[in-house]
Design an enzyme around this catalytic site. Structure first.
Site, PDB file in Angstrom:
ATOM      1  N   THR A   1       0.680  -1.112   0.124  1.00 25.63           N
ATOM      2  CA  THR A   1       0.111  -0.063   0.149  1.00 25.63           C
ATOM      3  C   THR A   1       0.650   1.335  -0.047  1.00 25.63           C
ATOM      4  O   THR A   1       1.882   1.435   0.766  1.00 25.63           O
ATOM      5  CB  THR A   1      -0.732   0.071   1.199  1.00 25.63           C
ATOM      6  OG1 THR A   1      -1.693  -1.115   1.092  1.00 25.63           O
ATOM      7  CG2 THR A   1      -1.867   1.242   1.191  1.00 25.63           C
TER       8      THR A   1
ATOM      9  N   GLU B   1      -3.427  -7.223   6.412  1.00 25.64           N
ATOM     10  CA  GLU B   1      -3.100  -7.157   7.918  1.00 25.64           C
ATOM     11  C   GLU B   1      -3.488  -8.326   8.421  1.00 25.64           C
ATOM     12  O   GLU B   1      -3.739  -8.158   9.616  1.00 25.64           O
ATOM     13  CB  GLU B   1      -3.688  -5.957   8.329  1.00 25.64           C
ATOM     14  CG  GLU B   1      -3.028  -4.679   7.752  1.00 25.64           C
ATOM     15  CD  GLU B   1      -3.071  -3.192   8.469  1.00 25.64           C
ATOM     16  OE1 GLU B   1      -3.014  -3.309   9.785  1.00 25.64           O
ATOM     17  OE2 GLU B   1      -3.306  -2.341   7.722  1.00 25.64           O
TER      18      GLU B   1
ATOM     19  N   SER C   1      -8.754 -13.256   8.223  1.00 23.60           N
ATOM     20  CA  SER C   1      -9.660 -13.856   9.271  1.00 23.60           C
ATOM     21  C   SER C   1      -9.076 -15.297   9.951  1.00 23.60           C
ATOM     22  O   SER C   1      -9.039 -15.309  11.109  1.00 23.60           O
ATOM     23  CB  SER C   1     -10.959 -13.870   8.887  1.00 23.60           C
ATOM     24  OG  SER C   1     -11.558 -12.622   8.767  1.00 23.60           O
TER      25      SER C   1
END
Length: 381
Positions: free
Chosen positions: A158, A363, A366
């Site tokens: 990013t 990041e 799940s």
């Protein structure tokens, strides 16, 4: 237990909301269509103090602690998600890694510019063969006198196309596994650094990502973040804060979707009455409100504990897991409540639906969050 925000954080909450509504919101459709945030808006976010919230004033931050950071991030969820992605990658990831690892000379050199928005940062951990398995990095940094020579590649980074400063992770001793990982600060324009083209993504248009390539890139030892072999520890500590911010952002986006859905349900008339009178719609709204409240409390709890110096790895993973999964359900139901209009680009609902999907992936997926949570449970029982 007092669950009310202190006065200073309520003031922060209202000031960030005002800035987001008045300065950023008018441009969110333009950003979506052009897949680019004007540098003038990034500068405006810097001048407003958004980049420095939650960071030490000693290094140019605004203070307010991690609870204040999460309060601000939640309000940023009221607008196109790509705006906060620029801030999150710059100060929440790149800046946090430098703040955690040091040394002071590196902090002084980079943090004031990152926490003011004068420079954009990027956090380069993920690789083509090491996404969730972040400890299995193939990028190598070989010691050469008082410098390191780095070769390898990073993916899905990013801010890479617009970043001025990169925190990169490379292995200085592959025989030690993740205990050989070391972090470095690299500036744009460094010889041997190649930045790939902007990735074309399903959502988050305006938030740029790209691959990085390191071709015999020479980095002075003075650019190292922390000690040799401390990089993985720094990366995990940084991700705790990043996951907390992402959970807070998910709460903000979900709240905006709920508010829009409730308003639409009251105004949309079918069969001679507002659709809000239908129990099926009411239950969607009730479930969303309940889950948003729960997620917000999880975020506030974890961030308040971080401000007290507690380790929050498990709680950050719980908050990130619950809040992002919750956002997926709320976004899906928001489209359902809006019906055909929810599927049209005329409204922002379909964009929020697309943007929400990545929150369960980056990041830490799940599934990785569940591994972190279960690992902590089993370790402590």
């Amino acid at each position: 237990m007092d669950l009310e925000l202190p006065e200073e954080l309520r003031l922060l909450q209202s000031s960030v909301r005002k800035f987001v509504d008045e300065t950023l919101a008018p441009h969110e459709k333009e950003v979506e269509e052009k897949d680019e945030i004007p540098r003038s808006l990034i500068a405006a976010m810097g001048e407003s103090g958004l980049f420095g919230i939650g960071h030490d004033e000693k290094w140019g931050g605004q203070g307010f602690g991690k609870l204040g950071y999460c309060v601000a991030v939640e309000q940023a969820g009221r607008v196109n998600a790509s705006f906060w992605n620029v801030v999150g990658a710059t100060s929440g990831l790149c800046g946090t890694a430098i703040e955690l690892g040091g040394p002071d000379a590196v902090r002084e050199r980079y943090l004031p510019d990152l926490f003011s928005g004068r420079k954009v940062g990027a956090y380069a951990l993920s690789e083509p063969g090491a996404g969730s398995d972040a400890g299995n990095l193939k990028t190598q940094a070989k010691r050469d006198g008082d410098a390191y020579v780095i070769d390898g590649a990073k993916t899905f980074i990013t801010n890479a196309p617009i970043a001025d400063v990169f925190v990169i992770f490379a292995n200085t001793d592959p025989s030690k596994g993740n205990k050989g990982i070391t972090a470095f600060v690299v500036e744009r324009g460094t010889k041997g650094l190649e930045i790939g083209k902007n990735d074309e993504k399903m959502g988050l248009h305006g938030s740029t990502t790209a691959q990085l390539y390191f071709h015999t890139m020479r980095v002075p030892g003075s650019q190292r973040v922390g000690d040799e072999g401390q990089g993985f520890k720094i990366a995990l500590g940084t991700l705790d804060m990043g996951r907390l911010g992402l959970a807070a952002h998910s709460v903000g986006i979900a709240q905006r979707l709920l508010d829009a859905s409730a308003q639409y349900a009251k105004s949309r008339v079918q069969f001679g009455k507002p659709i809000a009178t239908n129990q099926a719609i009411q239950w969607m709204l009730a479930d969303a409100a309940t889950e948003i409240h729960a997620a917000r409390l999880m975020v506030y709890d974890a961030s308040a504990r971080a401000d007290k110096g507690e380790r929050i790895t498990q709680r950050a993973a719980m908050a990130k897991l619950f809040a992002t999964e919750m956002l997926g359900r709320v976004a899906d139901n928001a489209v359902q409540v809006h019906g055909g209009m929810g599927y049209m680009r005329e409204l922002w609902i379909e964009r929020a639906y697309r943007d929400a999907r990545i929150t369960r992936i980056y990041e830490g997926t799940s599934e990785v969050q569940r591994m972190v949570i279960a690992g902590a449970l089993l370790e402590n029982t």
